[in-house]
Scaffold this active site. Structure first.
Site, PDB file in Angstrom:
ATOM      1  NE  ARG A 202     -12.613  -2.243   3.646  1.00 25.78           N
ATOM      2  CZ  ARG A 202     -11.935  -2.488   2.513  1.00 25.78           C
ATOM      3  NH1 ARG A 202     -10.657  -3.078   2.915  1.00 25.78           N
ATOM      4  NH2 ARG A 202     -12.119  -2.370   1.505  1.00 25.78           N
TER       5      ARG A 202
ATOM      6  CB  THR B 285      -7.467 -10.548   1.486  1.00 21.51           C
ATOM      7  OG1 THR B 285      -7.918  -9.420   0.700  1.00 21.51           O
ATOM      8  CG2 THR B 285      -8.362 -10.440   2.796  1.00 21.51           C
TER       9      THR B 285
ATOM     10  CB  THR C 140      -6.958  -6.991   2.962  1.00 17.65           C
ATOM     11  OG1 THR C 140      -6.581  -7.028   1.757  1.00 17.65           O
ATOM     12  CG2 THR C 140      -7.860  -5.596   3.215  1.00 17.65           C
TER      13      THR C 140
ATOM     14  CG  ASP D 125     -11.319  -2.697  -1.878  1.00 17.15           C
ATOM     15  OD1 ASP D 125     -11.321  -3.227  -3.142  1.00 17.15           O
ATOM     16  OD2 ASP D 125     -11.329  -3.542  -1.105  1.00 17.15           O
TER      17      ASP D 125
ATOM     18  CB  SER E  98     -14.716  -4.884   2.819  1.00 13.32           C
ATOM     19  OG  SER E  98     -13.706  -6.204   2.757  1.00 13.32           O
TER      20      SER E  98
ATOM     21  N   GLY F 299      -9.163 -13.000  -1.556  1.00 12.81           N
ATOM     22  CA  GLY F 299      -9.137 -13.197  -3.052  1.00 12.81           C
ATOM     23  C   GLY F 299     -10.274 -12.002  -3.522  1.00 12.81           C
ATOM     24  N   GLY F 300     -10.304 -10.908  -2.727  1.00  9.13           N
ATOM     25  CA  GLY F 300     -11.209  -9.764  -3.459  1.00  9.13           C
ATOM     26  C   GLY F 300     -12.585 -10.251  -3.787  1.00  9.13           C
TER      27      GLY F 300
END
Length: 561
Positions: free
Chosen positions: A97, A370, A388, A412, A441, A462-463
């Site tokens: 990440r 993503t 992403t 985020d 995330s 898709g978040g």
């Protein structure tokens, strides 16, 4: 391994078209399968398997290829999570990440005490320190079988020599053209002197090819140090960004044990924090395990009500508790994913909708851009990888001279202290920005197993819709017996605590079902087709691999042999 052209591209288009023409029929194979958002990426991964590579090798090659042919989300300027379940040995989760630069602070998205969305989501302040290159290399170093350079050769060739622009890519680049105009390097790379690319054009990316060459030669040092790092720092300094070479040189990939849950006798592997997706998935499965879902009927108002109420509670707990484990010491993770906690939450679900409040996490007693891909090889090693750039095409900023897009993942982090409101803006403490911290995330790469074999390898883009998408695919497969393509194609809903509404896709609810949900007290909000998650999965059924690719967006394909 060489990637022949143009013949493979023509073959890929034919394979993709054949798969899309069948009504929810999965692609079947015996020896290996790759399912991704881009047919060229899937083909490259499959070629690696045919060349003697394993699932991790194929995942690395696919990921670098997607950085070339799927710039909307494939990346080397972003980050993500790779979940591997080897045929022998322990499963592992590679956390690559993005992290906040050392100059970050909890109030960095405020101007004169007021929230500034542009600082949060647009421009150079929104860019987190990328992790993709480090994460792919770490997984390859532990599990890879083929040489590192060999895995990057297809991506380098595609960037240097070009590939044919698909209809989906042409549409995406045209839609982003106005944003690219703000950044000369972006406009130069993704347009023809300011004019949009058309389907069938050849897209070459020579600067990206040079960057990939450096990575092929030097591994992570070809990205986090040397010429590439200098180009990133130069762009940050020139445009008010925060990332320095010190931020790049100190980036760390974490190998973590995956979350382990269970559902009706199946083992469920999913990512732990800083992804909230695995926690939400396991929590929802635990909660829904207490109901006879098949008796409710797939897509019924009662079924959708219970799915929505489970997601509502999972997202409330996400806001209240979850963040980077290196910064949030008191996350009650063991309790959140326990069967006992699920039983206590189940007692708060009635036949009418609960109410979400930004000021309370108590319950009365009674859904970004993503991409995900899945890989399984002949030995049944399995990889689920989600990575992403955050928004489509990330920040829209191509690093001049380096040829890749930067993420806008700082978006985020929560907006600022105490800013939680009914619209969905979150300001709770665990996920506020801080130097070196990883933003929370929703990515949910997942592997469901039974009797020592991976039965379902799946994830989504898709978040905030990602955990709910993976949840509903798992339920469709395990509770309703759908094949993987049927499970991916099936209509979905989402609930994310705030805003307090069931989101649904066009044609996803009948009028009767919508009326029944409203009668239960739910507010409904239809969201455009383009906002919904895209999932790609592989299932093992009767000894064969079955691949499914989401047709909510063009260009995806499952390819196997």
């Amino acid at each position: 391994m060489k990637l022949a052209r143009p013949a493979p591209t023509a073959t890929l288009l034919l394979l993709s078209a054949v798969a899309a023409s069948a009504a929810s029929v999965p692609v079947r194979a015996r020896n290996g399968m790759v399912a991704s958002q881009n047919a060229i990426g899937s083909q490259v991964g499959m070629e690696v398997l045919l060349a003697g590579g394993n699932a991790v090798d194929a995942a690395v090659a696919t990921a670098f290829t997607l950085a070339v042919v799927h710039p909307e989300a494939g990346n080397i300027g972003g980050g993500g999570f790779l979940l591997v379940r080897p045929a022998r040995g322990e499963a592992a989760l590679y956390d690559f990440r993005e992290k906040a630069p050392l100059g970050a602070s909890p109030k960095m998205f405020l101007v004169d005490g007021r929230y500034d969305r542009e600082r949060h989501h647009e421009g150079h302040l929104a860019v987190g320190v990328p992790g993709t290159v480090g994460g792919l290399h770490a997984a390859w170093k532990d599990y890879g079988r083929l040489p590192w350079r060999q895995l990057l050769e297809p991506a380098i060739a595609l960037a240097r020599e070009g590939f044919m622009v698909s209809d989906g890519l042409a549409r995406g680049l045209r839609a982003e053209l106005a944003r690219f105009r703000r950044h000369p390097a972006s406009l130069a790379q993704f347009s023809r002197s300011g004019e949009p690319y058309e389907m069938g054009d050849l897209l070459k990316q020579p600067d990206l090819a040079k960057t990939l060459e450096r990575i092929a030669e030097r591994g992570p040092n070809g990205f986090y140090r040397g010429a590439t790092a200098e180009l990133i720092e130069k762009e940050m300094k020139a445009r008010g960004g925060l990332i320095t070479r010190a931020d790049l040189e100190t980036y760390t990939v974490y190998r973590r044990p995956p979350l382990v849950g269970s559902y009706r006798g199946h083992e469920v592997l999913a990512p732990p924090p800083p992804s909230s997706g695995g926690t939400a998935l396991v929590q929802c499965l635990n909660l829904l395990e207490g109901y006879d879902l098949p008796a409710m009927g797939f897509g019924s108002s009662r079924y959708l009500h219970h799915v929505a109420e489970a997601l509502r509670r999972a997202f409330a707990d996400r806001a209240r508790w979850l963040g980077d484990p290196g910064f949030v010491a008191d996350m009650p993770l063991e309790r959140l994913v326990s069967k006992e906690y699920a039983a206590s939450l189940r007692r708060t679900i009635a036949e009418r909708a609960s109410v979400s409040s930004p000021s309370s996490f108590d319950w009365p007693t009674e859904s970004g851009e993503t991409t995900h891909f899945s890989v399984v090889d002949a030995e049944r090693n399995a990889v689920a990888l989600t990575y992403t750039l955050e928004d489509g095409y990330g920040s829209g900023i191509v690093v001049p001279g380096a040829g890749f897009l930067l993420n806008n993942e700082m978006g985020d982090f929560n907006a600022g202290p105490g800013l939680t409101d009914a619209s969905g803006l979150i300001g709770t403490a665990p996920n506020l920005a801080a130097p070196g911290k990883r933003m929370l995330s929703n990515m949910t790469p997942t592997i469901v197993s039974k009797d020592g074999l991976p039965l379902l390898v799946v994830g989504a883009a898709g978040g905030r819709k990602i955990p709910g998408t993976v949840l509903q695919i798992v339920l469709a497969a395990l509770d309703f017996g759908m094949n993987v393509q049927e499970a991916i194609d099936a209509p979905r809903i989402n609930h994310q605590w705030l805003p307090d509404a069931i989101l649904y896709e066009p044609f996803g609810l009948s009028a009767d079902t919508a009326d029944a949900l409203r009668a239960r007290g739910h507010r409904l909000d239809e969201r455009p087709a383009g906002e919904w998650s895209r999932a790609h999965g592989i299932a093992l059924r009767d000894g064969l691999l079955e691949g499914g690719s989401d047709r909510r967006k063009p260009d995806g394909a499952a390819i196997g042999r």
